[in-house]
Design an enzyme around this catalytic site. Structure first.
Site, PDB file in Angstrom:
ATOM      1  N   ASP A  86      39.895 -43.031  19.654  1.00  0.00           N
ATOM      2  CA  ASP A  86      38.465 -42.909  19.937  1.00  0.00           C
ATOM      3  C   ASP A  86      37.755 -43.912  19.040  1.00  0.00           C
ATOM      4  O   ASP A  86      37.714 -43.766  17.821  1.00  0.00           O
ATOM      5  CB  ASP A  86      38.000 -41.484  19.648  1.00  0.00           C
ATOM      6  CG  ASP A  86      36.548 -41.250  20.060  1.00  0.00           C
ATOM      7  OD1 ASP A  86      35.773 -42.226  20.099  1.00  0.00           O
ATOM      8  OD2 ASP A  86      36.186 -40.092  20.321  1.00  0.00           O
ATOM      9  N   ARG A  94      32.842 -43.107  44.344  1.00  0.00           N
ATOM     10  CA  ARG A  94      33.609 -42.389  43.333  1.00  0.00           C
ATOM     11  C   ARG A  94      34.872 -43.163  42.969  1.00  0.00           C
ATOM     12  O   ARG A  94      35.290 -43.191  41.817  1.00  0.00           O
ATOM     13  CB  ARG A  94      33.993 -40.982  43.837  1.00  0.00           C
ATOM     14  CG  ARG A  94      35.008 -40.296  42.924  1.00  0.00           C
ATOM     15  CD  ARG A  94      35.234 -38.831  43.250  1.00  0.00           C
ATOM     16  NE  ARG A  94      35.378 -38.548  44.658  1.00  0.00           N
ATOM     17  CZ  ARG A  94      36.498 -38.756  45.364  1.00  0.00           C
ATOM     18  NH1 ARG A  94      37.559 -39.284  44.795  1.00  0.00           N
ATOM     19  NH2 ARG A  94      36.529 -38.428  46.643  1.00  0.00           N
ATOM     20  N   TYR A 124      35.468 -34.885  16.235  1.00  0.00           N
ATOM     21  CA  TYR A 124      34.218 -34.510  16.887  1.00  0.00           C
ATOM     22  C   TYR A 124      34.301 -33.078  17.424  1.00  0.00           C
ATOM     23  O   TYR A 124      35.326 -32.675  17.996  1.00  0.00           O
ATOM     24  CB  TYR A 124      33.907 -35.501  18.005  1.00  0.00           C
ATOM     25  CG  TYR A 124      32.803 -35.067  18.939  1.00  0.00           C
ATOM     26  CD1 TYR A 124      31.556 -34.679  18.444  1.00  0.00           C
ATOM     27  CD2 TYR A 124      33.005 -35.032  20.316  1.00  0.00           C
ATOM     28  CE1 TYR A 124      30.549 -34.260  19.296  1.00  0.00           C
ATOM     29  CE2 TYR A 124      32.004 -34.622  21.170  1.00  0.00           C
ATOM     30  CZ  TYR A 124      30.779 -34.237  20.656  1.00  0.00           C
ATOM     31  OH  TYR A 124      29.793 -33.811  21.502  1.00  0.00           O
ATOM     32  N   LYS A 145      26.793 -43.988  23.042  1.00  0.00           N
ATOM     33  CA  LYS A 145      26.509 -44.331  21.655  1.00  0.00           C
ATOM     34  C   LYS A 145      26.253 -45.834  21.505  1.00  0.00           C
ATOM     35  O   LYS A 145      25.356 -46.371  22.147  1.00  0.00           O
ATOM     36  CB  LYS A 145      27.638 -43.828  20.768  1.00  0.00           C
ATOM     37  CG  LYS A 145      28.072 -42.385  21.035  1.00  0.00           C
ATOM     38  CD  LYS A 145      26.947 -41.363  20.976  1.00  0.00           C
ATOM     39  CE  LYS A 145      27.427 -39.922  20.913  1.00  0.00           C
ATOM     40  NZ  LYS A 145      28.096 -39.390  22.083  1.00  0.00           N
TER      41      LYS A 145
END
Length: 393
Positions: A179, A55, A107, A204
């Site tokens: 972004d 992690r 978004y 994406k």
């Protein structure tokens, strides 16, 4: 022979292929290995190989982070589980009670987080027209801690002048985060224009194959990169080694894919712009787009996303998608296959009807993610579907 390739002097496409690759000192693999181990043994008390728990730090994830930092021109990167995990991690950098300025046309998942989740935890948001620097300046308050930039915006492809907004933010001592999902670092690099942070949904274009969900945060300074990494570790938002490996594999072909994507989007925009059933096309590559000149200045291309208003509203949209053969009616974007979606009922359904109206998102709006199929096939398929609607079939 040990391969230690400095990336700084290499061209973008070369860095896509070679960034974060040569991590196997035992067998000289030319593909970055996947290290799925959740934990790593200590060599002695307080002595590690540099890794103790995945992690916190993992060799495969490190490789992807090295690659993405190089592509965006950042001081460091943190790879996380989803694009929303990237946004959530950035917002957790802010102090309690902080104010954030963002666009109204963003978004739907970002809007949901900003409007429904984070206000309950003390953050305040002002959503404005980010294309108007004066509106951005007017929205800044004494406790504004972040300006959120999404350019081109999702789904209306509105542009924000990154340099102007970042200069304004710097004057006021405000952090900026862009972004960059819609364009990828191949077509736009916000850090070079003054942004402090860049986020991606690596689901994406960076991955590009619709087979993983992921996110990334790239920082402009080492200090900020360390703070982001510590926050992601504390929140538990970091991504799995296998997901990191998939994105690292996908990014190798990013330049070639983006060229094909953009070629197809431009051809579709021309077709749609001339069609009588289409009331308006949103694509910065069209000369009449209000952000066309700004796109020419701050982007290295016009991208592969476009939206258009279809006469007849929602009913016409659903007739269109029923007649298309090559476009999958699905959310997401940036994969090799072409996707088409209805923002009102899909990607932006989390917005209230009033918020959709304020953002300019209407029932006849269609969003297209142009894939890398043959250009003529995509144009022909869209043309036949529009013709079928026009004829009443």
């Amino acid at each position: 022979m040990k391969r230690d390739i400095p990336l700084d002097h290499l061209q973008f496409a070369t860095r896509c292929v070679h960034g974060g690759v040569y991590k196997d000192p035992l067998y000289n693999s030319v593909v970055t290995p996947i290290y799925p181990s959740s934990t790593f043994y200590f060599e002695g008390p307080r002595q590690t190989s540099g890794y103790d728990y995945s992690r916190t730090k993992n060799p495969t994830r490190d490789a992807l982070e090295e690659n993405l930092a190089s592509l965006e021109g950042g001081a460091g990167a943190t790879a996380v589980a989803t694009g929303m995990a990237a946004i959530t991690t950035v917002l957790h950098l802010l102090p309690a009670g902080a104010h954030v300025v963002s666009g109204a046309d963003i978004y739907g998942g970002t809007y949901r987080l900003f409007a429904n989740v984070l206000p309950a935890r003390g953050l305040r948001f002002s959503m404005v027209d980010m294309g108007d620097p004066a509106a951005v300046a007017a929205a800044i308050e004494p406790d504004t801690a972040l300006i959120w930039i999404e350019t081109p915006s999702n789904p209306l492809l509105r542009l924000t002048d990154i340099r102007a907004v970042c200069a304004l933010a710097r004057e006021r001592g405000v952090l900026t985060c862009a972004d960059n999902t819609f364009l990828s670092p191949y077509l736009q690099r916000p850090l070079e224009m003054g942004a402090d942070l860049v986020v991606h949904s690596t689901t994406k274009y960076l991955n590009g194959h619709s087979d993983v969900v992921g996110g990334a945060i790239v920082s402009g300074t080492r200090e900020l990169a360390e703070k982001v990494a510590a926050t992601a570790n504390a929140l538990g938002t970091t991504c799995s080694p296998f997901d990191a490996w998939l994105v690292l594999r996908g990014v190798k072909t990013l330049p070639l894919r983006m060229q094909a994507h953009e070629k197809n989007a431009a051809a579709l925009a021309q077709l749609l712009d001339a069609h009588p059933l289409v009331e308006r096309v949103y694509y910065p590559g069209l000369s009449q787009h209000p952000g066309h000149e700004l796109a020419r200045r701050q982007q290295h291309g016009f991208g592969a996303m476009l939206s258009f208003e279809l006469a007849g509203g929602e009913a016409a949209v659903f007739r269109l998608v029923e007649r298309l053969k090559l476009y999958a009616f699905a959310e997401s974007l940036g994969g090799v296959e072409s996707l088409i979606e209805h923002p009102t009922s899909m990607s932006h359904a989390a917005m209230t009807p009033q918020a959709q109206a304020d953002a300019g998102i209407g029932p006849g709006l269609v969003r297209v993610s142009a894939g890398i199929e043959d250009t003529q096939d995509l144009v022909d398929d869209m043309a036949q579907a529009l013709a079928a609607i026009e004829s009443g079939d």
